[in-house]
Design a protein around this motif. Structure first.
Motif, PDB file in Angstrom:
ATOM      1  N   GLY A  70       0.683  -1.024   0.103  1.00 25.16           N
ATOM      2  CA  GLY A  70       0.014   0.202  -0.035  1.00 25.16           C
ATOM      3  C   GLY A  70       0.773   1.267   0.123  1.00 25.16           C
ATOM      4  O   GLY A  70       0.182   2.230  -0.073  1.00 25.16           O
ATOM      5  N   GLU A  71       2.237   1.157   0.214  1.00 28.77           N
ATOM      6  CA  GLU A  71       3.086   2.553   0.033  1.00 28.77           C
ATOM      7  C   GLU A  71       3.500   2.839  -1.390  1.00 28.77           C
ATOM      8  O   GLU A  71       3.383   1.635  -2.231  1.00 28.77           O
ATOM      9  N   THR A 106      -9.849  15.423 -10.082  1.00 29.80           N
ATOM     10  CA  THR A 106     -10.851  16.146  -9.070  1.00 29.80           C
ATOM     11  C   THR A 106     -10.481  15.570  -7.465  1.00 29.80           C
ATOM     12  O   THR A 106      -9.773  14.697  -7.264  1.00 29.80           O
ATOM     13  N   ALA A 107     -11.119  16.540  -6.504  1.00 26.79           N
ATOM     14  CA  ALA A 107     -10.993  15.906  -5.090  1.00 26.79           C
ATOM     15  C   ALA A 107     -11.471  14.625  -4.909  1.00 26.79           C
ATOM     16  O   ALA A 107     -11.000  13.814  -4.016  1.00 26.79           O
ATOM     17  N   GLN A 108     -12.528  14.523  -5.760  1.00 29.91           N
ATOM     18  CA  GLN A 108     -13.407  13.486  -5.301  1.00 29.91           C
ATOM     19  C   GLN A 108     -12.546  12.243  -6.036  1.00 29.91           C
ATOM     20  O   GLN A 108     -12.377  11.149  -5.312  1.00 29.91           O
ATOM     21  N   ASP A 109     -11.901  12.420  -6.937  1.00 27.82           N
ATOM     22  CA  ASP A 109     -10.993  11.214  -7.574  1.00 27.82           C
ATOM     23  C   ASP A 109      -9.866  11.106  -6.374  1.00 27.82           C
ATOM     24  O   ASP A 109      -9.579   9.968  -6.418  1.00 27.82           O
ATOM     25  N   LEU A 110      -9.232  12.125  -5.957  1.00 22.27           N
ATOM     26  CA  LEU A 110      -8.262  11.731  -4.943  1.00 22.27           C
ATOM     27  C   LEU A 110      -8.691  10.852  -3.886  1.00 22.27           C
ATOM     28  O   LEU A 110      -8.215   9.856  -3.374  1.00 22.27           O
ATOM     29  N   PHE A 156      -5.570  22.503   0.045  1.00 23.89           N
ATOM     30  CA  PHE A 156      -4.701  21.605  -0.023  1.00 23.89           C
ATOM     31  C   PHE A 156      -5.197  20.088   0.460  1.00 23.89           C
ATOM     32  O   PHE A 156      -5.634  20.166   1.621  1.00 23.89           O
ATOM     33  N   TYR A 157      -4.851  19.054  -0.231  1.00 26.14           N
ATOM     34  CA  TYR A 157      -4.918  17.926  -0.024  1.00 26.14           C
ATOM     35  C   TYR A 157      -3.526  17.072   0.578  1.00 26.14           C
ATOM     36  O   TYR A 157      -2.594  17.107  -0.500  1.00 26.14           O
ATOM     37  N   ASN A 158      -3.245  17.037   1.951  1.00 21.23           N
ATOM     38  CA  ASN A 158      -1.819  16.750   2.302  1.00 21.23           C
ATOM     39  C   ASN A 158      -1.753  15.195   2.254  1.00 21.23           C
ATOM     40  O   ASN A 158      -2.295  14.601   3.429  1.00 21.23           O
ATOM     41  N   ASP A 175      -9.220   7.229  -4.980  1.00 21.77           N
ATOM     42  CA  ASP A 175      -7.960   6.578  -5.502  1.00 21.77           C
ATOM     43  C   ASP A 175      -6.924   6.404  -4.263  1.00 21.77           C
ATOM     44  O   ASP A 175      -6.253   5.433  -4.368  1.00 21.77           O
ATOM     45  N   LEU A 176      -6.742   7.372  -3.561  1.00 21.98           N
ATOM     46  CA  LEU A 176      -5.734   7.473  -2.374  1.00 21.98           C
ATOM     47  C   LEU A 176      -6.204   7.480  -0.988  1.00 21.98           C
ATOM     48  O   LEU A 176      -5.733   7.491   0.074  1.00 21.98           O
ATOM     49  N   GLY A 177      -7.614   7.516  -1.011  1.00 19.19           N
ATOM     50  CA  GLY A 177      -8.276   7.717   0.347  1.00 19.19           C
ATOM     51  C   GLY A 177      -8.111   8.987   1.120  1.00 19.19           C
ATOM     52  O   GLY A 177      -7.654   9.887   0.353  1.00 19.19           O
ATOM     53  N   PRO A 178      -8.668   9.138   2.244  1.00 21.72           N
ATOM     54  CA  PRO A 178      -8.855  10.511   2.613  1.00 21.72           C
ATOM     55  C   PRO A 178      -7.436  11.102   3.081  1.00 21.72           C
ATOM     56  O   PRO A 178      -6.611  10.284   3.294  1.00 21.72           O
TER      57      PRO A 178
END
Length: 377
Positions: A183-184, A216-220, A254-256, A223-226
């Motif tokens: 997962g990394e 989009t933010a929803q895509d992130l 920002f999404y960090n 795909d990557l979780g919160p």
């Protein structure tokens, strides 16, 4: 009075809370929650190179060696087994090997692990036992044999990954893929004006593509979780350097994803990705340990349609080489950034960095030429 530090020995896998293959970022995060056992952590590194191994010294018992490129736990060295500050109890398969009352000797190792090849140390797959405190071997050994070698006291225990060919692993080798990495992030391919393609462990997993102005933010989230952290953009000081009219940045956020070493700046109006920032996690710099090392690579244009391996520049290469790769010729003027300006009293060896701006990409580098962040926009 110190609490006893109880740790189970797992040859080739780890010791107690420490697992071979775990990232430096994760281990330091674990240590923050275990300050009662490890109140002092010394970090040793080469300030002139981002790719030399890093050592964490946890007084008085543990030295943790991390690889230079992946920053993953490679070797665990246990010493001063009988130091009472704090006392250490080490077990193997629920049987006590060493404690403040139980002295670990050669005969005890042989009884627990069985026979092994002759030599100064007792070596088994994934673990070895040394009778020298500093591990320098027979160069400092007394040539006169002890009356009873069976009673030699073990001074150091070394845990490392098991080698497929049975040979001892070199300290400069990278850790081979193991379950703790699942997962990394294993690789991040940056394409200027396009975005980033992310590859994850286990090898062979489907990559994730994040596109500038499209994802989009929803895509992130899908795909990557919160993200670990979300915050709204408040620092607009860089907009003064824009050649055209200043863009509307109200509401941008920002999404960090600190566990992957990546930030995404998202438009407050369209909620699409505007910027991508990747971090190298270089020791001695202000952002060290805020983000895990992102193994980024900047990909250039392929020579033709059949070119399956286009040229790339990687995080560990000198910034001068990366600059020439992006735009051959004279480097652009740089701006000086001191990330400690807002941190009163903070002094770091590499607090001042330089920003080099190009069309679609900005490099942030230390004075010694190490790229610490890359931003696509």
């Amino acid at each position: 009075m110190f609490s006893t530090l109880e740790m189970d020995l797992r040859p080739g896998s780890g010791l107690g809370m420490f697992v071979i293959g775990t990232s430096l970022w994760t281990v330091l995060d674990i240590l923050r929650g275990a300050q009662h056992f490890f109140p002092q952590v010394d970090l040793k590194y080469d300030p002139d190179s981002p790719t030399t191994p890093i050592i964490l010294h946890l007084r008085p018992h543990l030295d943790l060696l991390f690889t230079g490129y992946q920053q993953r736990l490679h070797t665990i060295s246990v010493r001063k087994l009988r130091d009472p500050h704090p006392p250490l109890a080490m077990a193997y398969k629920k049987a006590i090997l060493s404690s403040s009352e139980e002295v670990l000797r050669r005969v005890g190792v042989s009884r627990m692990f069985g026979p092994t090849y002759p030599g100064d140390d007792l070596r088994y797959p994934g673990v070895s036992f040394s009778f020298e405190e500093d591990g320098r071997g027979e160069t400092l050994k007394n040539p006169v044999s002890l009356p009873d070698d069976r009673q030699q006291e073990v001074k150091r225990v070394i845990i490392s990954q098991k080698s497929l060919d049975g040979e001892q692993r070199d300290a400069l080798d990278e850790v081979t893929e193991c379950p703790v990495m699942a997962g990394e992030l294993s690789q991040a391919i940056l394409k200027i004006h396009e975005g980033v393609t992310l590859y994850f462990y286990p090898t062979g997993s489907e990559p994730i593509q994040i596109l500038l102005g499209s994802s989009t933010a929803q895509d992130l989230m899908c795909d990557l979780g919160p993200p670990v952290r979300t915050h709204y953009k408040e620092d607009d000081r860089m907009t003064i350097h824009m050649s055209g009219p200043e863009a509307d940045t109200d509401g941008d956020y920002f999404y960090n994803y600190q566990q992957h070493g990546i930030d995404f700046l998202i438009s407050g109006s369209t909620h699409t990705v505007k910027k991508i920032v990747v971090h190298s996690n270089v020791p001695g710099t202000p952002l060290f340990q805020r983000y895990k090392r992102c193994p980024w690579e900047i990909q250039g244009r392929p020579e033709d349609d059949e070119d399956e391996s286009p040229p790339r520049k990687r995080f560990y290469e000198r910034v001068e080489e990366i600059q020439h790769f992006i735009a051959p010729g004279e480097a652009p003027p740089s701006m000086i950034l001191n990330r400690t300006d807002d941190e009163d009293g903070l002094r770091l060896p590499s607090s001042t960095t330089r920003l080099f701006g190009y069309d679609g990409i900005i490099l942030e580098a230390t004075e010694s030429g190490q790229a610490v962040t890359v931003m696509l926009f």
